[in-house]
Design a protein around this motif. Structure first.
Motif, PDB file in Angstrom:
ATOM      1  N   GLU A   1       0.680  -1.516   0.411  1.00 19.50           N
ATOM      2  CA  GLU A   1      -0.264   0.076   0.154  1.00 19.50           C
ATOM      3  C   GLU A   1       1.108   1.064   0.012  1.00 19.50           C
ATOM      4  O   GLU A   1       2.495   0.997   0.437  1.00 19.50           O
ATOM      5  CB  GLU A   1      -0.982  -0.387   1.270  1.00 19.50           C
ATOM      6  CG  GLU A   1      -1.878   1.111   1.288  1.00 19.50           C
ATOM      7  CD  GLU A   1      -2.923   1.073   2.293  1.00 19.50           C
ATOM      8  OE1 GLU A   1      -2.593   0.523   3.315  1.00 19.50           O
ATOM      9  OE2 GLU A   1      -3.766  -0.059   1.850  1.00 19.50           O
ATOM     10  N   GLY A   2       0.528   2.294  -0.474  1.00 18.92           N
ATOM     11  CA  GLY A   2       1.317   4.005  -0.899  1.00 18.92           C
ATOM     12  C   GLY A   2       1.115   4.179  -0.606  1.00 18.92           C
ATOM     13  O   GLY A   2      -1.002   4.478  -0.475  1.00 18.92           O
ATOM     14  N   LYS A   3       1.192   5.559  -0.399  1.00 19.38           N
ATOM     15  CA  LYS A   3       0.222   6.804  -1.064  1.00 19.38           C
ATOM     16  C   LYS A   3       0.050   7.997  -1.795  1.00 19.38           C
ATOM     17  O   LYS A   3       1.930   8.353  -2.478  1.00 19.38           O
ATOM     18  CB  LYS A   3       0.259   7.513   0.004  1.00 19.38           C
ATOM     19  CG  LYS A   3      -0.776   9.224   0.451  1.00 19.38           C
ATOM     20  CD  LYS A   3      -0.898   9.595   2.029  1.00 19.38           C
ATOM     21  CE  LYS A   3      -1.396  10.948   2.632  1.00 19.38           C
ATOM     22  NZ  LYS A   3      -1.367  11.999   3.632  1.00 19.38           N
TER      23      LYS A   3
ATOM     24  N   ASP B   1       9.969   6.936  -2.477  1.00 22.32           N
ATOM     25  CA  ASP B   1       9.162   7.005  -3.358  1.00 22.32           C
ATOM     26  C   ASP B   1       9.114   6.440  -5.143  1.00 22.32           C
ATOM     27  O   ASP B   1      10.376   5.745  -4.979  1.00 22.32           O
ATOM     28  CB  ASP B   1       8.989   8.380  -4.349  1.00 22.32           C
ATOM     29  CG  ASP B   1       8.322   9.711  -3.377  1.00 22.32           C
ATOM     30  OD1 ASP B   1       7.681   9.643  -2.197  1.00 22.32           O
ATOM     31  OD2 ASP B   1       8.426  11.195  -3.179  1.00 22.32           O
TER      32      ASP B   1
ATOM     33  N   VAL C   1       4.610   7.776  -5.728  1.00 20.17           N
ATOM     34  CA  VAL C   1       3.920   6.497  -4.538  1.00 20.17           C
ATOM     35  C   VAL C   1       4.816   6.816  -3.638  1.00 20.17           C
ATOM     36  O   VAL C   1       5.408   5.951  -4.216  1.00 20.17           O
ATOM     37  CB  VAL C   1       2.764   6.062  -4.951  1.00 20.17           C
ATOM     38  CG1 VAL C   1       2.062   5.012  -4.185  1.00 20.17           C
ATOM     39  CG2 VAL C   1       2.130   6.553  -6.063  1.00 20.17           C
ATOM     40  N   ASP C   2       4.231   7.128  -2.369  1.00 25.03           N
ATOM     41  CA  ASP C   2       5.186   7.133  -1.063  1.00 25.03           C
ATOM     42  C   ASP C   2       4.817   6.050  -0.509  1.00 25.03           C
ATOM     43  O   ASP C   2       4.137   4.987  -0.480  1.00 25.03           O
ATOM     44  CB  ASP C   2       5.267   7.536  -0.214  1.00 25.03           C
ATOM     45  CG  ASP C   2       5.688   7.733   1.386  1.00 25.03           C
ATOM     46  OD1 ASP C   2       6.443   7.244   1.097  1.00 25.03           O
ATOM     47  OD2 ASP C   2       5.632   9.065   1.976  1.00 25.03           O
ATOM     48  N   ILE C   3       5.799   4.804  -0.977  1.00 27.23           N
ATOM     49  CA  ILE C   3       5.624   3.525  -0.313  1.00 27.23           C
ATOM     50  C   ILE C   3       6.218   2.863   0.956  1.00 27.23           C
ATOM     51  O   ILE C   3       6.849   2.210   1.288  1.00 27.23           O
ATOM     52  CB  ILE C   3       6.100   2.439  -1.338  1.00 27.23           C
ATOM     53  CG1 ILE C   3       7.489   2.658  -1.252  1.00 27.23           C
ATOM     54  CG2 ILE C   3       4.589   2.541  -2.628  1.00 27.23           C
ATOM     55  CD1 ILE C   3       8.119   1.312  -3.034  1.00 27.23           C
TER      56      ILE C   3
ATOM     57  N   GLN D   1       1.759  10.948  -3.918  1.00 26.85           N
ATOM     58  CA  GLN D   1       2.917  12.271  -3.253  1.00 26.85           C
ATOM     59  C   GLN D   1       2.594  13.302  -4.753  1.00 26.85           C
ATOM     60  O   GLN D   1       2.270  13.991  -3.972  1.00 26.85           O
ATOM     61  CB  GLN D   1       3.902  11.950  -3.207  1.00 26.85           C
ATOM     62  CG  GLN D   1       4.911  10.652  -1.791  1.00 26.85           C
ATOM     63  CD  GLN D   1       3.909  11.596  -0.293  1.00 26.85           C
ATOM     64  OE1 GLN D   1       2.992  11.044   0.293  1.00 26.85           O
ATOM     65  NE2 GLN D   1       4.934  12.769  -0.003  1.00 26.85           N
TER      66      GLN D   1
ATOM     67  N   ASP E   1      -4.398  10.187  -2.817  1.00 24.99           N
ATOM     68  CA  ASP E   1      -4.955   9.341  -2.380  1.00 24.99           C
ATOM     69  C   ASP E   1      -4.582   8.072  -1.889  1.00 24.99           C
ATOM     70  O   ASP E   1      -2.660   7.605  -1.989  1.00 24.99           O
ATOM     71  CB  ASP E   1      -4.776   8.597  -4.213  1.00 24.99           C
ATOM     72  CG  ASP E   1      -6.347   9.170  -4.545  1.00 24.99           C
ATOM     73  OD1 ASP E   1      -7.235  10.068  -3.749  1.00 24.99           O
ATOM     74  OD2 ASP E   1      -7.190   9.099  -5.450  1.00 24.99           O
ATOM     75  N   THR E   2      -4.677   6.915  -1.450  1.00 28.12           N
ATOM     76  CA  THR E   2      -3.917   5.755  -1.022  1.00 28.12           C
ATOM     77  C   THR E   2      -4.771   4.748  -1.919  1.00 28.12           C
ATOM     78  O   THR E   2      -5.242   4.346  -2.179  1.00 28.12           O
ATOM     79  CB  THR E   2      -4.825   5.036   0.094  1.00 28.12           C
ATOM     80  OG1 THR E   2      -4.575   5.803   2.019  1.00 28.12           O
ATOM     81  CG2 THR E   2      -3.963   3.837   0.505  1.00 28.12           C
ATOM     82  N   VAL E   3      -3.637   3.971  -2.375  1.00 31.88           N
ATOM     83  CA  VAL E   3      -3.703   3.464  -3.547  1.00 31.88           C
ATOM     84  C   VAL E   3      -2.340   1.645  -3.331  1.00 31.88           C
ATOM     85  O   VAL E   3      -1.797   2.128  -2.254  1.00 31.88           O
ATOM     86  CB  VAL E   3      -2.823   3.493  -5.259  1.00 31.88           C
ATOM     87  CG1 VAL E   3      -3.835   5.106  -5.019  1.00 31.88           C
ATOM     88  CG2 VAL E   3      -1.778   4.075  -4.648  1.00 31.88           C
ATOM     89  N   LYS E   4      -2.853   0.759  -3.611  1.00 35.59           N
ATOM     90  CA  LYS E   4      -2.291  -0.913  -4.398  1.00 35.59           C
ATOM     91  C   LYS E   4      -1.335  -0.731  -4.977  1.00 35.59           C
ATOM     92  O   LYS E   4      -1.602  -0.404  -6.205  1.00 35.59           O
ATOM     93  CB  LYS E   4      -3.468  -1.244  -3.303  1.00 35.59           C
ATOM     94  CG  LYS E   4      -4.056  -2.085  -2.222  1.00 35.59           C
ATOM     95  CD  LYS E   4      -4.703  -3.893  -2.154  1.00 35.59           C
ATOM     96  CE  LYS E   4      -4.851  -4.111  -1.171  1.00 35.59           C
ATOM     97  NZ  LYS E   4      -5.770  -4.928  -0.604  1.00 35.59           N
TER      98      LYS E   4
END
Length: 377
Positions: free
Chosen positions: A192-194, A211, A205-207, A196, A235-238
């Motif tokens: 899961e990441g966010k 990034d 995406v920050d994992i 950025q 957004d939180t994403v897989k």
């Protein structure tokens, strides 16, 4: 006689001498001390209690405190002393060692001033606003009284200059965390990441402290014009890890590979006989590929384009054309979809038609033969 003795004893001291003293009285703007090993009194002005600005002496010392002091002035019957200078000497030695070793230490923020923070380390340490955090801070008011971790980034004893950085500590911690995370990451992992930030070519995406890039082609199975059509910052994403370059600290990620593929359960969405609308994507010599769902293209073989005989699909179709198709066969495992268009044509329209002679032509066949026989005679 006692005064004479005091004067004699006072003269035994000189500026720069180090002494110990016990606080006997704390006044608002000065402190009285009893000099150990003598019968002399000393005065520590409020300006000599600390390297920082002090409103009242009681903020720094209390009666009974034993202090290390240095003589700054010898008067007739007493000594003028400084706690600040002794503290500074000790502090500079310690600060030099910390600076050389790159040591991280804790300290309390004593003041918030224009341009940054002030820390008391026995000497005045200054933290410029740009070195407080690794992000922009509009108001530092709440930092007063906080204990933070620091590194010394600049030291000049002659100029009484000591520059500290909390930002350097944060960045160092992040680098260590990043190295540890890079070692653990493996291709194929789903984490899961966010999101950025977004760029024209994808999303970062920050994992967990580092990034990774989700290229625009890896955002969705559908065609994406711009990343903001699919994701937003925060957004939180897989994501699935596609590759890890530890030397260059580059990580390639995919969002679309964490989602069901376009061919998943296609036999349910498009069973045999199902009529669908599609768009002609590619035309080849043996037929045309028609997209019926995002990411799903089926082949209309040239023999299934029309009842009419055609030499090439280009005679009938153009790329981008919207068409109706019928599902002939579905193979999810091999991702093959067979389609037909000629099902929607009326076959009778392409059968050869012959006109029959009219029933009444105005003369008989016998008459024609009779006339010919007459001519021969």
């Amino acid at each position: 006689m006692a005064d004479d003795m005091n004067q004699v004893e006072v003269r035994s001291f000189a500026e720069g001498d180090k002494v110990k003293g016990t606080v006997t009285k704390v006044e608002e703007k000065q402190v009285l001390v009893d000099i150990s090993g003598s019968k002399l009194d000393g005065i520590v002005p409020i300006s000599e209690l600390s390297s920082l600005h002090v409103e009242k002496a009681s903020d720094v010392v209390n009666e009974g405190d034993e202090l290390d002091l240095i003589v700054t002035k010898v008067e007739e019957e007493l000594l003028v002393l400084s706690k600040r200078k002794v503290d500074a000497e000790k502090a500079w030695d310690e600060m030099k060692q910390r600076f050389e070793e790159g040591k991280v230490f804790e300290a309390e923020v004593k003041e918030v001033v224009k341009g940054g923070l002030v820390v008391d380390l026995g000497v005045r340490g200054f933290v410029p606003a740009s070195l407080v955090e690794d992000h922009f801070v509009e108001d530092f008011t709440d930092y007063k009284g906080k204990t933070l971790t620091f590194k010394i980034v600049e030291l000049d004893e002659e100029k009484n200059r000591l520059i500290l950085s909390h930002r350097a500590v944060i960045q160092g911690e992040k680098e260590e965390k990043k190295k540890g995370l890079l070692e653990k990451l493996e291709t194929g992992q789903i984490i899961e990441g966010k999101v950025q930030r977004l760029t024209d070519f994808g999303a970062f995406v920050d994992i967990g402290g580092i990034d990774g890039l989700v290229h625009i082609s890896q955002l969705s199975y559908e065609h994406v014009e711009k990343p903001s059509d699919v994701v937003s910052e925060g957004d939180t994403v897989k994501v699935k890890i596609l590759s890890v370059d530890r030397d260059n600290e580059r990580i390639s990620l995919s969002i679309k590979e964490t989602q069901p593929g376009p061919w998943s359960n296609l036999s349910e969405k498009a069973p045999r006989g199902q009529v669908l609308k599609g768009t002609v994507k590619r035309i080849v010599s043996y037929g045309a590929f028609v997209e019926v769902f995002p990411g799903v293209e089926g082949l209309v073989h040239i023999s299934q384009i029309s009842h009419k005989h055609i030499g090439t699909p280009h005679e009938v179709l153009t790329e981008g054309q919207e068409v109706d198709v019928k599902v002939l066969d579905v193979n999810e495992a091999d991702q093959r979809l067979s389609l037909s268009m000629k099902e929607f044509e009326d076959k009778a329209d392409f059968e050869e038609k012959y006109e029959l002679p009219e029933e009444n032509t105005g003369f008989q066949l016998g008459e024609m033969i009779g006339d010919k026989l007459k001519d021969l005679k």
